[in-house]
Structures are given as C-alpha cells and as structure tokens.
Design an enzyme around this catalytic site. Structure first.
Site, mmCIF file in Angstrom:
data_model
loop_
_atom_site.group_PDB
_atom_site.id
_atom_site.type_symbol
_atom_site.label_atom_id
_atom_site.label_comp_id
_atom_site.label_asym_id
_atom_site.label_seq_id
_atom_site.Cartn_x
_atom_site.Cartn_y
_atom_site.Cartn_z
ATOM 1 N N GLU A 1 33.242 24.895 38.700
ATOM 2 C CA GLU A 1 33.263 23.467 39.015
ATOM 3 C C GLU A 1 32.380 22.733 38.009
ATOM 4 O O GLU A 1 31.656 23.369 37.230
ATOM 5 C CB GLU A 1 32.800 23.226 40.456
ATOM 6 C CG GLU A 1 33.811 23.724 41.487
ATOM 7 C CD GLU A 1 33.429 23.469 42.919
ATOM 8 O OE1 GLU A 1 32.480 22.712 43.173
ATOM 9 O OE2 GLU A 1 34.073 24.047 43.813
ATOM 10 N N HIS B 1 30.540 10.536 48.556
ATOM 11 C CA HIS B 1 30.772 11.930 48.946
ATOM 12 C C HIS B 1 29.554 12.587 49.587
ATOM 13 O O HIS B 1 29.678 13.302 50.573
ATOM 14 C CB HIS B 1 31.185 12.706 47.698
ATOM 15 C CG HIS B 1 31.552 14.132 47.945
ATOM 16 N ND1 HIS B 1 32.603 14.488 48.754
ATOM 17 C CD2 HIS B 1 31.013 15.297 47.474
ATOM 18 C CE1 HIS B 1 32.698 15.813 48.787
ATOM 19 N NE2 HIS B 1 31.739 16.325 48.036
ATOM 20 N N HIS C 1 32.147 11.360 44.630
ATOM 21 C CA HIS C 1 33.012 12.434 44.129
ATOM 22 C C HIS C 1 34.046 11.796 43.222
ATOM 23 O O HIS C 1 34.682 10.810 43.592
ATOM 24 C CB HIS C 1 33.688 13.164 45.290
ATOM 25 C CG HIS C 1 34.297 14.473 44.881
ATOM 26 N ND1 HIS C 1 35.414 14.542 44.079
ATOM 27 C CD2 HIS C 1 33.936 15.754 45.131
ATOM 28 C CE1 HIS C 1 35.714 15.820 43.874
ATOM 29 N NE2 HIS C 1 34.825 16.576 44.500
ATOM 30 N N ARG D 1 29.089 15.379 38.218
ATOM 31 C CA ARG D 1 29.852 14.347 38.931
ATOM 32 C C ARG D 1 29.447 12.913 38.616
ATOM 33 O O ARG D 1 30.296 12.031 38.579
ATOM 34 C CB ARG D 1 29.683 14.548 40.436
ATOM 35 C CG ARG D 1 30.455 15.702 40.916
ATOM 36 C CD ARG D 1 30.359 15.868 42.399
ATOM 37 N NE ARG D 1 31.054 17.107 42.704
ATOM 38 C CZ ARG D 1 30.992 17.740 43.843
ATOM 39 N NH1 ARG D 1 30.263 17.237 44.822
ATOM 40 N NH2 ARG D 1 31.658 18.849 44.028
ATOM 41 N N ARG E 1 23.651 15.997 42.876
ATOM 42 C CA ARG E 1 23.827 17.387 43.298
ATOM 43 C C ARG E 1 24.836 18.135 42.424
ATOM 44 O O ARG E 1 25.910 17.615 42.110
ATOM 45 C CB ARG E 1 24.308 17.415 44.751
ATOM 46 C CG ARG E 1 24.649 18.795 45.248
ATOM 47 C CD ARG E 1 24.950 18.783 46.716
ATOM 48 N NE ARG E 1 26.140 18.034 47.040
ATOM 49 C CZ ARG E 1 27.371 18.529 47.031
ATOM 50 N NH1 ARG E 1 27.579 19.787 46.680
ATOM 51 N NH2 ARG E 1 28.401 17.778 47.364
HETATM 52 C C1 SIN Z 1 34.782 19.825 46.107
HETATM 53 O O1 SIN Z 1 35.492 20.748 46.496
HETATM 54 O O2 SIN Z 1 35.017 19.219 45.058
HETATM 55 C C2 SIN Z 1 33.608 19.395 46.931
HETATM 56 C C3 SIN Z 1 32.613 20.450 47.010
HETATM 57 C C4 SIN Z 1 31.207 19.914 46.949
HETATM 58 O O3 SIN Z 1 30.988 18.750 47.244
HETATM 59 O O4 SIN Z 1 30.317 20.666 46.530
#
Ligand code: SIN
Length: 485
Positions: free
Chosen positions: A111, A329, A225, A271, A364
């Site tokens: 991610e 988010h 997000h 993010r 975060r």
């Molecule tokens: C996501 O799946 O993008 C959200 C997971 C998160 O907020 O860590």
C-alpha cells in the site's frame, strides 16, 4: 446490577480484543451503540501491516511510518508497536483469522508509503473477517456481557477520577460503575460531509472524554483517503489502497496519469500527498482510479468484495475506470494516552482510533491502524487491575432540555458542510477562524431535547468539530495531513 470490573465502550477490534484479554481478571461489560458487528473495523478493507517477509525488517517499517507521519510520530510508541507486529498476527491466526495465503505463506499486499509488501489481509475485507472471529470468541466467554443499542452519554468523573459511565438504554438513563472505563469508540468521519466511515462514526469517545476533562492531541491531523467512490448523490464507498498496490493508476479528466507531477512514488506516495494531488486535479474535472489493464480474473480474485459492490452500483472494475475523490477517513490524533492506554484521568483508558498514542504522527501509514488497535489493546491489560468499588460519589442523571433550538438534522448538515469546505484537505486561517465562530455558536445554541441517540450524537459531532478546528488554527505551518495556505 450496575457494577462491573471493566466497562468497554465500542465493539471494534480493540474493544473486543481487550475484552478477551481481560476477561480472566474480572467481569467485563461491552456497550455498543448499535449491533456488535457495527464498528469501523468491520469496514477496513486493506489489512494489518507487520514485518512478515524475510526481506523486510523492523527498521524499514519504522522508517516508512516516520516518513508518512512527517517525523511528527512518537518514536517510542512506533518502535514498540512495530516490534510487536509479527506476534500479534500470530495471535489473530490462533484466534482463527484466516489471512489470505499463497503457497502456504501469508500473501502480503503493498500500500502507499510502504517500501515493502507487508500487509497481511483477508481478501479485501480484512476488518470484517477479524471482527467476526473476535465476536465469536467474545460470545463464548461467560465473563463478558454485551449490551447492544446502548449509548454512552457521559463519563462519571469527579476530581480527575473516572468511576464509570452514564448510558442510554431502552430509553432510560442509567449510571454504571467500574474499576476502569475503556474507550474504544473508533472514529469521527461523520463530522465531515464526505467520509469512508460508517454512520456510527460520530466522534463520541473524543467528545465524552473531553467533556470529562481528558486531554487530546494532534486533532488537526485528519486523514483523507485518496480513493473513495464518487458518484453524484450516492453514499461514498472505500476503494482500498491495496488496488493501487496491485497496479491501479490515477487518471485525470483527459484520461492521463498525473501523479508523477506530484511525487516520485506516484500512486504509492503517502495518503496526504495523493489526496492533495487529486484535490488539485478535481478542480479541472473528474478523477478516476483504473485497474482495468490488469487481468480480469486476477482483479476478481484479489478484490471480490469491491468488485461486487461496484457491480451493484453499475460499474465494472475489470473493464472501466472508476470515478473517485478523497473523503475523510481517519483521525490521526485523539485522546492523549501513554503506552498503556492511560489518559490523564485516573481509571480512564483509550485505544484504537479514538486514542492518540502518537504512532501515526501527522499522517498515518496505510494499514498501521489495525496494528495499533491490536497492539495497544493487548498492552493495557498489564496496567489495569480490578479494584473493589465501595463508595462512589453521587452523579446526576442527564435531563434533556426543551428549547427553541435548531434541529439535530439541520445542525449536522451545517457542521458537515463547513468542516468539509473549510477544515478539509486544504485550509486557510480566515476560513478556520470563521468556522470556529460558527461552531461555537452552534455549540451554545444546540441542546439535547429528547432522550434519543441522534441528539446526543449531534452534540458530539459539534464538539469534535470544534476540537479539530481549534487544533488546526493552532498549527500555523503545514505538516502531514494539515495543509494550510
Ligand atoms: C484501505 O484499504 O485503503 C484502508 C486501509 C487503511 O485505512 O489502513
């Protein structure tokens, strides 16, 4: 019976994990304002970040967490959390969580902001799977009582000591007493017009703790997000960052990729950076997430839930680009706690999104939140003890006030709009000041008129919005999620 050894507010991953851990020390009551399954955890798609691959190491995960958090993080808390990560994944496996596997090894996702593949996941519905396993374990435990549809109105605090909790249950206000109250109430997305959070995320824990005198920290760091489904007049739906980890790209209104202009990590930058880039591109036209260049069978296998949910809305993830925009988010700050979850109020603890351990810093790192929730809810069992509850001070029960005040529905829509417009992805001092005045007036005027949950939630939404706005005004320079021009 109105005495318990431990009262936990909230039934997400941290509340239920703590309940399971502490149940051999005393009688536990879990109060939750809807059904036990209704928690932010249930909506978490991505997974849990931990060092699980032999090419990875703690230092890399620690560094990625600092870089994402703009080095505003609490170093001790980050070190502590990350080093506990692998063991906590084992705990979840032992409880029965079936993480996705590949050739008998955990399948690890990537991610934004992660230099390595390190996200343990259960398809694209990790939170839901963990929640179900925890619920089934909690329900088997005779020392744990669960009260659904029970709303926490306020904490019972005198002289900086917490004695229990005042609740609304079956239309009646009740005082409950306990050795310790643990707030695990999750987030506050409903303070904003657009959010990936469920309707229950109304900032209750932060508001009730603050009314009782608890300190908060880092409330200006509201994480947006980057990729939340954006269909006109429709409720937002999260499109996991794991999609970008598997090669999904962002495209502007001309169908062109644009992230290179903003950051060399492109779609996998942290993010805050990706959200701001999209925010800017949205001024010119719609923005899309596109994974249709990947084999359809792979997309369906890896993202079955997202594929199905998009299909319900008439969209095909395997064939077309999907309209997105950022949405509120996650709250990186919260009730200030130490590594044992202790707040500045005696016998009051907090963990998960409602708490601020300092691990997230100013933004975060993706999938560090479930990790934080599980690590710290494990940790505090060492510091809470059953104490005999003998004499307790008298606490008045809440009485609603009849007045000519604005309706709950009206107040919520005003707060959500003003927070989205003025305390969002890009902020400026003038708008923050105007917002602060508006919120102060609403807070003065608004009164809980009848004993109903929505009225209490509205009061919490206003007060949480105030905390965010005040914190945003205090921080004069941009940092992480707080971007001020
Ligand atoms: C996501 O799946 O993008 C959200 C997971 C998160 O907020 O860590």
């Amino acid at each position: 019976m109105n005495k318990y050894d431990f009262i936990i507010v909230g039934s997400g991953i941290s509340g239920l994990n703590f309940a399971l851990n502490i149940a051999n020390k005393g009688r536990v009551l879990v109060v939750t304002k809807k059904k036990i399954i209704d928690s932010s955890t249930n909506y978490a798609q991505g997974g849990i970040a931990a060092v699980l691959d032999k090419l990875d190491n703690f230092n890399k995960h620690i560094k990625d967490t600092f870089v994402a958090g703009s080095y505003h993080n609490n170093k001790k808390a980050v070190n502590f959390m990350i080093k506990k990560g692998p063991k906590l994944i084992d705990r979840l496996l032992n409880l029965g969580v079936k993480f996705s596997n590949e050739q008998n090894k955990l399948q690890l996702a990537k991610e934004g902001g992660h230099s390595m593949r390190r996200i343990a996941h259960v398809g694209d519905r990790t939170g839901h799977s963990i929640e179900k396993v925890l619920i089934s374990n909690v329900q088997k435990n005779k020392n744990i009582t669960i009260w659904e549809n029970t709303f926490a109105i306020d904490l019972l605090v005198k002289n900086s000591t917490c004695y229990g909790l005042q609740i609304l249950r079956n239309g009646e206000v009740k005082n409950l007493f306990s050795s310790a109250v643990i707030l695990a109430t999750g987030g506050l997305g409903q303070v904003y017009k657009h959010t990936s959070n469920p309707s229950i995320s109304t900032g209750d824990g932060i508001a009730i703790a603050t009314r009782a005198g608890a300190k908060t920290e880092d409330m200006e760091f509201v994480q947006f997000h980057p990729t939340v489904l954006n269909l006109p007049q429709k409720k937002r739906f999260l499109l996991s960052e794991a999609l970008r980890g598997e090669g999904a790209v962002l495209k502007n209104y001309q169908g062109k990729r644009f992230m290179k202009k903003y950051d060399k990590r492109e779609e996998l930058a942290p993010r805050d950076i990706v959200s701001r880039a999209i925010f800017k591109e949205l001024k010119k036209g719609p923005v899309y997430l596109d994974i249709s260049h990947k084999p359809a069978s792979r997309i369906r296998k890896r993202f079955p839930y997202i594929t199905k949910e998009l299909k319900k809305r008439g969209l095909d993830l395997t064939k077309q680009k999907i309209p997105i925009s950022p949405a509120m988010h996650y709250m990186c700050g919260g009730i200030k706690v130490n590594l044992h979850g202790q707040s500045n109020i005696k016998n009051l603890y907090a963990f998960g999104e409602v708490a601020c351990t300092g691990v997230h810093g100013a933004n975060r790192l993706a999938s560090n939140s479930l990790l934080e929730a599980i690590v710290f809810s494990n940790q505090i069992i060492k510091s809470v003890e059953v104490k005999k509850i003998s004499t307790v001070p008298k606490f008045k029960k809440f009485k609603p006030k009849k007045c000519k005040c604005p309706s709950s529905k009206y107040v919520k829509s005003v707060v959500k709009k003003v927070m989205w417009d003025n305390v969002g992805i890009v902020r400026n001092v003038d708008d923050l000041k105007k917002t602060l005045e508006k919120l102060k007036k609403l807070d003065e005027k608004y009164k809980v008129q009848i004993l109903n949950q929505t009225d209490f939630e509205t009061r919490n939404i206003i007060q949480t919005a105030l905390l965010i706005t005040k914190a945003a005004l205090k921080r004069k320079k941009s940092l992480g999620c707080h971007f001020i021009i």
